[in-house]
Design a protein around this motif. Structure first.
Motif, PDB file in Angstrom:
ATOM      1  N   ARG A 150       0.852  -1.184   0.000  1.00 41.01           N
ATOM      2  CA  ARG A 150       0.000   0.000   0.000  1.00 41.01           C
ATOM      3  C   ARG A 150       0.894   1.241   0.000  1.00 41.01           C
ATOM      4  O   ARG A 150       1.825   1.334   0.804  1.00 41.01           O
ATOM      5  CB  ARG A 150      -0.898  -0.010   1.243  1.00 41.01           C
ATOM      6  N   PRO A 151       0.630   2.208  -0.870  1.00 39.91           N
ATOM      7  CA  PRO A 151       1.495   3.392  -0.927  1.00 39.91           C
ATOM      8  C   PRO A 151       1.484   4.176   0.388  1.00 39.91           C
ATOM      9  O   PRO A 151       0.486   4.195   1.112  1.00 39.91           O
ATOM     10  CB  PRO A 151       0.881   4.228  -2.056  1.00 39.91           C
ATOM     11  N   VAL A 152       2.585   4.830   0.662  1.00 40.98           N
ATOM     12  CA  VAL A 152       2.698   5.648   1.872  1.00 40.98           C
ATOM     13  C   VAL A 152       1.890   6.934   1.716  1.00 40.98           C
ATOM     14  O   VAL A 152       1.421   7.503   2.696  1.00 40.98           O
ATOM     15  CB  VAL A 152       4.180   5.956   2.173  1.00 40.98           C
ATOM     16  N   TRP A 153       1.743   7.418   0.494  1.00 40.79           N
ATOM     17  CA  TRP A 153       0.870   8.559   0.201  1.00 40.79           C
ATOM     18  C   TRP A 153       0.121   8.268  -1.094  1.00 40.79           C
ATOM     19  O   TRP A 153       0.474   7.352  -1.824  1.00 40.79           O
ATOM     20  CB  TRP A 153       1.656   9.868   0.102  1.00 40.79           C
ATOM     21  N   HIS A 238       4.724   6.588  12.551  1.00 37.49           N
ATOM     22  CA  HIS A 238       4.165   7.034  11.275  1.00 37.49           C
ATOM     23  C   HIS A 238       4.732   6.163  10.152  1.00 37.49           C
ATOM     24  O   HIS A 238       5.906   5.792  10.170  1.00 37.49           O
ATOM     25  CB  HIS A 238       4.537   8.502  11.046  1.00 37.49           C
ATOM     26  N   ARG A 239       3.893   5.799   9.190  1.00 38.19           N
ATOM     27  CA  ARG A 239       4.369   4.937   8.101  1.00 38.19           C
ATOM     28  C   ARG A 239       5.519   5.579   7.332  1.00 38.19           C
ATOM     29  O   ARG A 239       6.436   4.888   6.879  1.00 38.19           O
ATOM     30  CB  ARG A 239       3.237   4.630   7.112  1.00 38.19           C
ATOM     31  N   LEU A 240       5.490   6.884   7.162  1.00 37.62           N
ATOM     32  CA  LEU A 240       6.566   7.554   6.447  1.00 37.62           C
ATOM     33  C   LEU A 240       7.873   7.472   7.233  1.00 37.62           C
ATOM     34  O   LEU A 240       8.945   7.304   6.647  1.00 37.62           O
ATOM     35  CB  LEU A 240       6.200   9.011   6.165  1.00 37.62           C
ATOM     36  N   THR A 241       7.782   7.548   8.566  1.00 35.24           N
ATOM     37  CA  THR A 241       8.977   7.380   9.396  1.00 35.24           C
ATOM     38  C   THR A 241       9.588   6.003   9.160  1.00 35.24           C
ATOM     39  O   THR A 241      10.801   5.865   8.955  1.00 35.24           O
ATOM     40  CB  THR A 241       8.633   7.545  10.883  1.00 35.24           C
ATOM     41  N   SER A 242       8.747   4.978   9.204  1.00 38.85           N
ATOM     42  CA  SER A 242       9.240   3.613   8.990  1.00 38.85           C
ATOM     43  C   SER A 242       9.851   3.465   7.603  1.00 38.85           C
ATOM     44  O   SER A 242      10.897   2.822   7.435  1.00 38.85           O
ATOM     45  CB  SER A 242       8.090   2.611   9.170  1.00 38.85           C
ATOM     46  N   PRO A 316       5.288  14.585   0.929  1.00 40.28           N
ATOM     47  CA  PRO A 316       4.086  14.158   1.658  1.00 40.28           C
ATOM     48  C   PRO A 316       4.029  14.766   3.059  1.00 40.28           C
ATOM     49  O   PRO A 316       5.059  15.108   3.645  1.00 40.28           O
ATOM     50  CB  PRO A 316       4.233  12.636   1.722  1.00 40.28           C
ATOM     51  N   GLU A 317       2.818  14.875   3.601  1.00 44.51           N
ATOM     52  CA  GLU A 317       2.653  15.404   4.963  1.00 44.51           C
ATOM     53  C   GLU A 317       3.331  14.476   5.966  1.00 44.51           C
ATOM     54  O   GLU A 317       3.331  13.266   5.775  1.00 44.51           O
ATOM     55  CB  GLU A 317       1.153  15.497   5.298  1.00 44.51           C
TER      56      GLU A 317
END
Length: 405
Positions: A150-153, A238-242, A316-317
């Motif tokens: 699943r995309p991060v954004w 946060h998924r973006l952090t990972s 991304p945010e």
């Protein structure tokens, strides 16, 4: 008195200033380096500095090294060749060519999204520890994982550099269209016709020419990235952090793997290209003009490749809060200069590689350059490598003088 590095090689009349500028740029570099320049299809600069080479092997213009993300430009050339031949539609969903990719909300992701780092898949896994080197070289498994992820954004709504996944994403589209890997396609359709010393997967017969890179500073770790993203307001879960932590860990793993024969032999298209400055310059020259009877891309295709595709977007945010004028810019698979950084001229396109490598062209002037170095600087930078800035302006001036002459 200005310090100068020892420089060997040749320049054509009118390009003598590039030699001294290159010597200035390399004065404080502990490694070896190569610089090649083409102008309107003809090589005009062929220089190198012997520097320090970890193995003690001689370093000259035929030496080859890891190109890191300069490799992305090699992959992009393959995609644009398919576009020019009518076999690939940039606006089409990726799933038209790679049906499994439609999973997990990616049915609308386009080929352009992949090329412009807008796909929302900046790492191979959601696990912060990343994927280890042996698994990173399992292309089929990495491709399956990206297709299922699943995309991060939301794809197309933001952009962030896909440091390692870019090569598998675009490379798999090339494979689905051609039936062959992107490395094999590049060898047959790009390196072969131009007689380039460029590879995505180094053949054993060329191993004796390989010169390894070495880091001048410690490689950033996943923990370093975690601290940096926390400072930017990203929560640890946060998924973006990972994803960013995973990308950093994967970059460390793959960089170490390139120091081994097995790592160099495997195709890793986002960062594992191997070659020299002469061949990079020659390839980029053939993107914007004819080189010994070979032109890779037509002018309309090259212009499409360098059209900005991220200028209207933000990261991304919540990273978008820290967006600024020094952000990276992307066309279709190629980096574009930031405002105030003309490099070869306004409208330049190409790709840099972490540590300082560079391949770039400028259609209006007919300039193309290749720069390869062994000293790999991990120092964060919001602009061009300081070694380049010594000679890029001189290259532009020499080209202008050549036209006036």
């Amino acid at each position: 008195m200005t310090r100068l590095a020892t420089v060997r090689g040749t320049v054509r009349p009118g390009w003598e200033g590039v030699r001294e500028a290159f010597a200035r740029g390399q004065a404080d570099d502990p490694g070896a380096a190569q610089l090649a320049v083409h102008h309107r299809g003809r090589q005009v600069v062929d220089l190198w500095t012997p520097g320090t080479v970890p193995t003690g092997r001689p370093f000259g213009p035929d030496a080859i090294g890891v190109l890191m993300s300069v490799s992305k430009g090699m992959v992009a050339v393959c995609a644009h060749l398919l576009v020019e031949r009518g076999l690939l539609d940039l606006d089409a969903p990726v799933a038209r060519y790679w049906p499994e990719f439609a999973a997990a909300g990616k049915a609308g992701t386009t080929v352009t999204d992949l090329l412009a780092h807008r796909a929302g898949l900046p790492a191979f896994t959601d696990a912060a520890a990343g994927v280890t080197a042996p698994a990173l070289f399992d292309r089929d498994e990495r491709v399956r994982a990206l297709a299922a992820m699943r995309p991060v954004w939301q794809p197309g709504s933001a952009y962030l550099y896909h440091a390692l996944t870019y090569g598998h994403l675009v490379g798999e589209v090339v494979r689905r269209v051609t039936g062959t890997s992107v490395g094999a396609f590049f060898a047959r359709e790009v390196a072969g016709p131009l007689k380039l010393d460029l590879w995505l997967g180094l053949p054993w017969r060329e191993e004796h020419r390989f010169v390894p890179q070495f880091a001048t500073r410690p490689v950033p770790t996943a923990a370093d990235v975690a601290r940096a993203v926390h400072a930017h307001g990203l929560a640890p879960d946060h998924r973006l952090t990972s994803a960013l932590r995973a990308a950093a860990a994967e970059l460390t793993e793959i960089t170490q793997a390139f120091g081994t024969r097995r790592g160099r032999a495997r195709e890793f298209p986002a960062a594992g290209g191997i070659g020299n400055a002469r061949s990079l310059s020659r390839m980029y020259a053939a993107l914007v003009g004819e080189v010994d009877g070979v032109r890779l891309l037509s002018r309309p295709t090259a212009d499409r490749a360098r059209t900005p595709h991220t200028d209207h977007l933000r990261p991304p945010e919540p990273l978008d809060r820290f967006d600024g004028p020094d952000r990276s810019r992307f066309g279709l698979g190629f980096e574009l200069p930031r405002p105030g950084e003309p490099l070869l001229g306004e409208g330049s396109f190409g790709h840099a590689g972490v540590g300082g490598r560079l391949g770039m062209a400028h259609p209006e002037s007919g300039l193309a350059v290749g720069y390869v170095c062994t000293a790999m600087s991990w120092e964060p930078s919001a602009g061009p490598d300081p070694r380049w800035t010594q000679w890029t302006a001189v290259v532009r001036e020499a080209a202008e003088g050549s036209v006036r002459g």
